[in-house]
Enzyme design. Structure first.
Site: not given
Length: 672
Positions: A150, A308
């Site tokens: 991320e 995710e």
């Protein structure tokens, strides 16, 4: 190189067994088998474990984790672990710590805490990635490489300032070109040496935060530089991996519509796209649908991985509600419907401490298999296992494109006019939602994409028009297609300099309008717009349009510009160019978009079933799949419009048969 080859949709997620005693691993794998979990993402935050000191690497624990996964028949997406600095690195080399927007050099703590332009950081991150690849390139459990995690926001230290100046020199070539691009004759800003340039921050060009800048051109280039700086980190780690492993696919997990980084600039460098889906709490299901389509569009329509999602609740918001029964299954199949070839979670077992101990997990702290969440995860695992490889590699046969442009997003939201209340994501979502709810499959693509496959191109808030884009949009209409754009489009060039022409600048010939003035009002002020017999509301920005060949489709009803066009259609070649001059409410956007789609026969048979989503995928062998998803709490009694077999139940339906959808229900038809 493409996504990893598997014989079913990979199912599993982030697993951090290093946080637990090894006897717990036995329970984990027993439960994973029970839930049909076959893929684990490991090592995401393991830097301090795998490199406990500057000259020491220790893969002992990671060896046991991967060996155990292989013994259990599971595959591993192996992370490099470089998203969170180990304490020794931050202490020994404080220049690796990032500096924030206010100019404060941070001390050690948290994650995403590094300077992307620190040579020390890049050297150590690349070294770790290379060591991992050398050690695990041929491990039987290895399925993919997961670089960092991320990637986040910018750093404002002197290293970044120097790197920014070098980036600018390469981009603009000369100071004269830079001064022209940034319009530095304004406020005595003309630069006479590269060393005079400072990153735009709270200490220089900004006030009231990152969206308020005195010089949009400077800030726009800074955003582009930030994207390239983080990309440089990714590329350095990928190169280190490739030195030892030329074959295993490499990715990093994106965050959907994440403003700080232009993912289109990253896309060519990923072997496959992947992303983490955590929509806002109040977001309708069309919000993640847009993000899924954006992620699929990064690689020219190739499937992506859902890297995710939470199985139950998040832990990063003030209030963190549960997913209700059935919502996890529905959200997972929605991702697959939009192009996901993997369904993964964060997290597999709940952390015992720190800030994510209450984040949702497949397995809770007690390690039980009789929780509602575990049962739902296990049931979905059985469904995915039963479907096998039917959907893998399948693409979306879209004839509608929506242009998504980070440059326009940045430029719109750092502009000092006409309205700071207009949010790029909201407008783009409204048009994507309208098309999807009308039953059209939509590719969300960059402004550089080949537009020849599309009958309809939606280009809302296309604030910047760059290169040959206007000509390519005209070509769509010339051959019979329809192009729709909106207010605040065609305003400025690549450097956010206003066009020296009437708005909408290069889009004027296609749209057949001239925008004479624009009125911005507070959010509670509306101006009704009449679209035929339909009366809808508009707000925020009201452009006053003078037709120059276009015909009015909708008109304002109030204020001094009552009766003037709010929506227009212009015949261009064999096609049309539409212009929507205001922020219509959702019913207004729906009406306009459906009219555009209907011209091309793209309104689907279930368009009037509110809350029922449709999506198509076509497998490499030609198998056609229709996904039907009911996002409501009520049954949806549908009728089959084509013969097929439901992959989830095995039930065969013929054209005209009843096709009931349960509340939050899913049907996946193999069409025949």
């Amino acid at each position: 190189m493409t996504a990893p080859r598997t014989d079913r949709i990979p199912y599993g997620g982030d697993y951090n067994p290093e946080q637990w005693p090894e006897p717990v691993w036995d329970d984990d794998h027993r439960l994973f088998t029970q839930a049909r979990i076959d893929t684990l993402t490991v090592g995401v935050f393991a830097w301090s474990l795998t490199q406990p000191a500057e000259d020491t690497y220790d893969f002992t624990v990671l060896d046991r984790i991967l060996d155990r996964a292989a013994a259990e028949g599971r595959r591993v997406c192996l992370a490099t672990g470089t998203a969170a600095l180990p304490p020794w690195l931050a202490t020994a080399h404080p220049e690796v710590n990032h500096t924030d927007f206010e100019g404060r050099r941070h001390r050690y703590g948290q994650r995403h805490n590094f300077c992307p332009n620190s040579p020390v950081y890049r050297r150590h991150a690349g070294s770790l990635a290379g060591r991992l690849a050398e050690h695990y390139a041929h491990h039987p459990a290895l399925l993919a490489w997961h670089v960092n995690n991320e990637y986040g926001a910018p750093c404002y230290c002197e290293l970044c300032a120097d790197a920014f100046r070098g980036w600018l020199r390469e981009r603009h070539g000369t100071l004269d070109a830079l001064n022209d691009a940034w319009y530095t004759t304004f406020w005595s800003h003309r630069y006479t040496a590269w060393e005079q340039i400072e990153p735009p921050s709270a200490l220089t060009e900004h006030w009231r935060g990152p969206d308020h800048t005195a010089f949009q051109g400077i800030t726009l280039d800074w955003f582009r530089f930030t994207t390239d700086a983080r990309l440089g980190c990714f590329l350095a780690e990928k190169a280190a991996i490739r030195a030892h492993d030329p074959a295993t696919p490499v990715t990093t997990n994106f965050m959907g519509m994440f403003r700080p980084l232009d993912y289109h600039r990253w896309a060519p460098h990923l072997d496959f796209a992947s992303w983490d889906c955590y929509p806002p709490l109040d977001a309708p299901p069309t919000w993640p649908a847009l993000a899924h389509d954006l992620m699929r569009g990064l690689k020219d329509g190739a499937p992506f991985w859902l890297m995710e999602q939470t199985p139950s609740t998040t832990a990063c918001r003030d209030v963190n509600p549960l997913r209700r029964p059935g919502e996890l299954r529905l959200a997972s199949w929605q991702a697959v419907a939009h192009g996901a070839d993997a369904v993964l979670y964060f997290q597999m077992r709940a952390s015992r401490g720190a800030c994510e101990k209450y984040h949702g997990a497949v397995v809770g702290h007690a390690g039980r298999d009789d929780t509602r969440v575990f049962r739902e995860v296990a049931e979905l695992g059985r469904e995915l296992e039963s479907v096998g490889d039917v959907v893998l590699g399948a693409r979306t046969p879209a004839r509608t494109a929506l242009l998504f442009d980070w440059d326009s997003w940045w430029a719109l939201e750092i502009s000092d006019g006409p309205s700071r209340l207009v949010r790029y994501q909201d407008v783009v979502h409204a048009y994507h939602r309208a098309a999807r709810e009308a039953g059209a499959d939509v590719d969300v693509v960059p402004v550089t994409a080949d537009l020849t496959p599309y009958d309809v191109v939606l280009a809302p808030v296309l604030h910047l028009v760059k290169g040959d884009l206007a000509a390519r949009l005209e070509a769509v209409a010339e051959r019979g297609g329809t192009v729709l754009t909106t207010f605040l489009s065609g305003r400025a060039d690549l450097h956010d300099r206003a066009f020296l022409s009437d708005v909408p600048g290069p889009l004027a010939p296609l749209t057949g309008v001239r925008v004479d003035e624009w009125d911005a009002r507070p959010a509670d002020v509306t101006n009704p717009v009449l679209l035929g017999d339909l009366r809808v509301d508009a707000r925020l920005v009201f452009e006053i349009v003078l037709p120059r060949g276009a015909e009015p489709v909708g008109t304002y009803q109030d204020d001094f510009y009552a009766g003037t066009p709010a929506v227009t259609r212009n015949r261009f070649g064999a096609g049309e160019g539409w212009y929507v001059a205001t922020a219509l409410d959702q019913p207004g956007v729906d009406a306009v978009v459906r009219r555009v789609l209907d011209r091309h026969g793209l309104v689907g048979p279930y368009a009037d079933r509110r809350g029922v989503e449709t999506a198509h995928r076509v497998a490499p062998d030609g198998t056609r799949l229709l996904f039907l998803l009911n996002h409501t709490a009520d049954p949806a009694p549908l009728t089959a419009h084509a013969p097929g077999t439901d992959l989830l139940t095995g039930k065969r339906v013929e054209r005209g048969d009843a096709l009931p959808l349960d509340p939050l229900g899913v049907v996946v038809l193999r069409l025949q």
